[in-house]
Write an enzyme that holds these catalytic residues in place. Sequence first.
Site, PDB file in Angstrom:
ATOM      1  N   GLU A 124      37.382  85.347  73.998  1.00  0.00           N
ATOM      2  CA  GLU A 124      37.770  86.745  74.179  1.00  0.00           C
ATOM      3  C   GLU A 124      36.672  87.707  73.773  1.00  0.00           C
ATOM      4  OE1 GLU A 124      42.530  86.346  73.566  1.00  0.00           O
ATOM      5  OE2 GLU A 124      41.410  87.719  72.313  1.00  0.00           O
ATOM      6  N   CYS A 130      33.187  93.936  70.900  1.00  0.00           N
ATOM      7  CA  CYS A 130      33.289  92.854  69.931  1.00  0.00           C
ATOM      8  C   CYS A 130      33.274  91.561  70.738  1.00  0.00           C
ATOM      9  CB  CYS A 130      34.604  93.033  69.173  1.00  0.00           C
ATOM     10  SG  CYS A 130      34.969  91.718  68.005  1.00  0.00           S
ATOM     11  N   CYS A 158      36.110  78.156  65.882  1.00  0.00           N
ATOM     12  CA  CYS A 158      35.224  78.367  64.734  1.00  0.00           C
ATOM     13  C   CYS A 158      35.431  77.223  63.766  1.00  0.00           C
ATOM     14  CB  CYS A 158      35.559  79.699  64.045  1.00  0.00           C
ATOM     15  SG  CYS A 158      34.415  80.122  62.699  1.00  0.00           S
ATOM     16  N   CYS A 197      38.485  79.575  57.572  1.00  0.00           N
ATOM     17  CA  CYS A 197      39.050  80.572  56.659  1.00  0.00           C
ATOM     18  C   CYS A 197      40.563  80.643  56.896  1.00  0.00           C
ATOM     19  CB  CYS A 197      38.398  81.935  56.877  1.00  0.00           C
ATOM     20  SG  CYS A 197      36.599  81.882  56.707  1.00  0.00           S
ATOM     21  N   CYS A 225      42.400  83.518  58.972  1.00  0.00           N
ATOM     22  CA  CYS A 225      41.863  83.888  60.288  1.00  0.00           C
ATOM     23  C   CYS A 225      42.455  82.986  61.366  1.00  0.00           C
ATOM     24  CB  CYS A 225      40.344  83.753  60.260  1.00  0.00           C
ATOM     25  SG  CYS A 225      39.575  83.958  61.877  1.00  0.00           S
ATOM     26  N   CYS A 281      41.055  91.884  64.284  1.00  0.00           N
ATOM     27  CA  CYS A 281      40.265  90.851  63.613  1.00  0.00           C
ATOM     28  C   CYS A 281      40.995  89.533  63.483  1.00  0.00           C
ATOM     29  CB  CYS A 281      39.927  91.288  62.199  1.00  0.00           C
ATOM     30  SG  CYS A 281      39.262  92.913  62.120  1.00  0.00           S
TER      31      CYS A 281
HETATM   32  N1  SAH Z   1      32.637  84.320  61.531  1.00  0.00           N
HETATM   33  C1  SAH Z   1      32.171  85.655  61.321  1.00  0.00           C
HETATM   34  C2  SAH Z   1      32.535  86.638  62.420  1.00  0.00           C
HETATM   35  C3  SAH Z   1      33.926  86.631  62.991  1.00  0.00           C
HETATM   36  S1  SAH Z   1      35.283  87.317  62.114  1.00  0.00           S
HETATM   37  C4  SAH Z   1      32.631  86.164  59.993  1.00  0.00           C
HETATM   38  O1  SAH Z   1      33.478  85.529  59.375  1.00  0.00           O
HETATM   39  O2  SAH Z   1      32.100  87.163  59.528  1.00  0.00           O
HETATM   40  C5  SAH Z   1      35.006  89.038  61.915  1.00  0.00           C
HETATM   41  C6  SAH Z   1      35.665  89.575  60.649  1.00  0.00           C
HETATM   42  O3  SAH Z   1      37.097  89.566  60.746  1.00  0.00           O
HETATM   43  C7  SAH Z   1      35.325  88.751  59.414  1.00  0.00           C
HETATM   44  O4  SAH Z   1      35.020  89.615  58.340  1.00  0.00           O
HETATM   45  C8  SAH Z   1      36.608  88.021  59.166  1.00  0.00           C
HETATM   46  O5  SAH Z   1      36.721  87.571  57.837  1.00  0.00           O
HETATM   47  C9  SAH Z   1      37.632  89.065  59.533  1.00  0.00           C
HETATM   48  N2  SAH Z   1      38.975  88.540  59.749  1.00  0.00           N
HETATM   49  C10 SAH Z   1      39.323  87.329  60.232  1.00  0.00           C
HETATM   50  N3  SAH Z   1      40.656  87.197  60.273  1.00  0.00           N
HETATM   51  C11 SAH Z   1      41.183  88.344  59.799  1.00  0.00           C
HETATM   52  C12 SAH Z   1      42.504  88.811  59.615  1.00  0.00           C
HETATM   53  N4  SAH Z   1      43.561  88.048  59.908  1.00  0.00           N
HETATM   54  N5  SAH Z   1      42.669  90.065  59.112  1.00  0.00           N
HETATM   55  C13 SAH Z   1      41.600  90.826  58.815  1.00  0.00           C
HETATM   56  N6  SAH Z   1      40.324  90.446  58.977  1.00  0.00           N
HETATM   57  C14 SAH Z   1      40.114  89.207  59.466  1.00  0.00           C
END
Ligand code: SAH
Length: 366
Positions: free
Chosen positions: A108, A121, A128, A132, A135, A359
């Site tokens: 996406e 974005c 990935c 985390c 996420c 995000c």
């Molecule tokens: N892998 C990279 C880029 C992708 S995520 C990274 O982790 O930085 C982009 C941002 O969205 C990151 O800061 C990630 O931690 C955040 N993110 C992921 N899931 C989220 C969620 N459920 N709520 C808020 N932020 C989130």
Amino acid sequence: MPKPGELTFVAPRGAKPPRHLADLSPAERKEAVAELGEQPFRAKQLSNHYFGRMSNDPESWTDIPAASRGKLTEALLPELMSVVRHVSCDDDETRKTLWKLFDGTLVESVLMRYPDRVTMCISSQAGCGMNCPFCATGQAGLTRNLSTAEIVEQIAAGMRDLKSGSVAGGEARLSNVVFMGMGEPLANYNRVLSAIRRLTDPAPDGFGLSQRGITVSTVGLVPAMHRFADEGLSCRLALSLHAPDDELRDELVPVNTRWKVAEVLDAAWNYAEKSGRRVSIEYALIKDINDQAWRADLLGRLIKNQRVHVNLIPLNPTPGSKWTASRPEDEREFVRRLQAHGVPTTVRDTRGQEIDGACGQLAAAG
Ligand code: SAH
């Protein structure tokens, strides 16, 4: 170029995405064209159409004889991806696109219009591997790296739509790109770097976007952060910190078990120094998990007096998640404490929430 539902062939697992003009440096384009038995200057003509004019309609490339055009298009401009669907929200100011790649993989991108800028974005990987727990992308694991051209085409398609006026809100130019879609960009280092070159090289070698408008967001892969700092770019680096202490960060960003908070912050400051840009610290505020006043103070102490900006992101809960966004009063107190340490802090708007485009929500729903 791709039209919805056009791709029916599903490639075998492990097959590579087809080679595309946007995978190649200007020198490689010349070689590729020569290998096809064409005059090397055709490489410049192709670049001028694809990058300079943002055209993906070879029929209109009349400075190239039809026979050559056919051959060059087939060899260097294969269809990489097709739109499965666009979904809009925020009064049409946010548009999410679900793409299907040549092997059926889904990724996406999100296009966001603001009064003074347009940001896209984009995804750097399908899925990935960083795992985390808050996420959505992290839950599914890594499918594969995207090729340089698969990364670039997300942008190219957005730019063409903006130029033609087919995005709601009328004609506009893209100003910013954030690698905050699916994937860990620094885990797909070479292709992401090449994509940045394609986006920022002056036309017709690339799209001529400003490096300053490009943000690469990372979980904190320290060796790759150092390498990125040595590229001499003026892109912005965003570090997904989410906790100021190793105990909690080990859980929220599992790669922290490998590279600790202190080390990752050092790598961030090194990037800030070499690039001359403030680093953006991303911190998703999760109710009663990482939003305590003492953690704000700890974070403030760790990062004050550095070239930094904190971006607080209200957690966007993933389906079935036990976690949720912080209470408004806790969020306010967190901001207040960071600011009391002199740290510039903002709370990110949560564009795209109702289309799962916010995000960490990308493509999970398919
Ligand atoms: N892998 C990279 C880029 C992708 S995520 C990274 O982790 O930085 C982009 C941002 O969205 C990151 O800061 C990630 O931690 C955040 N993110 C992921 N899931 C989220 C969620 N459920 N709520 C808020 N932020 C989130």
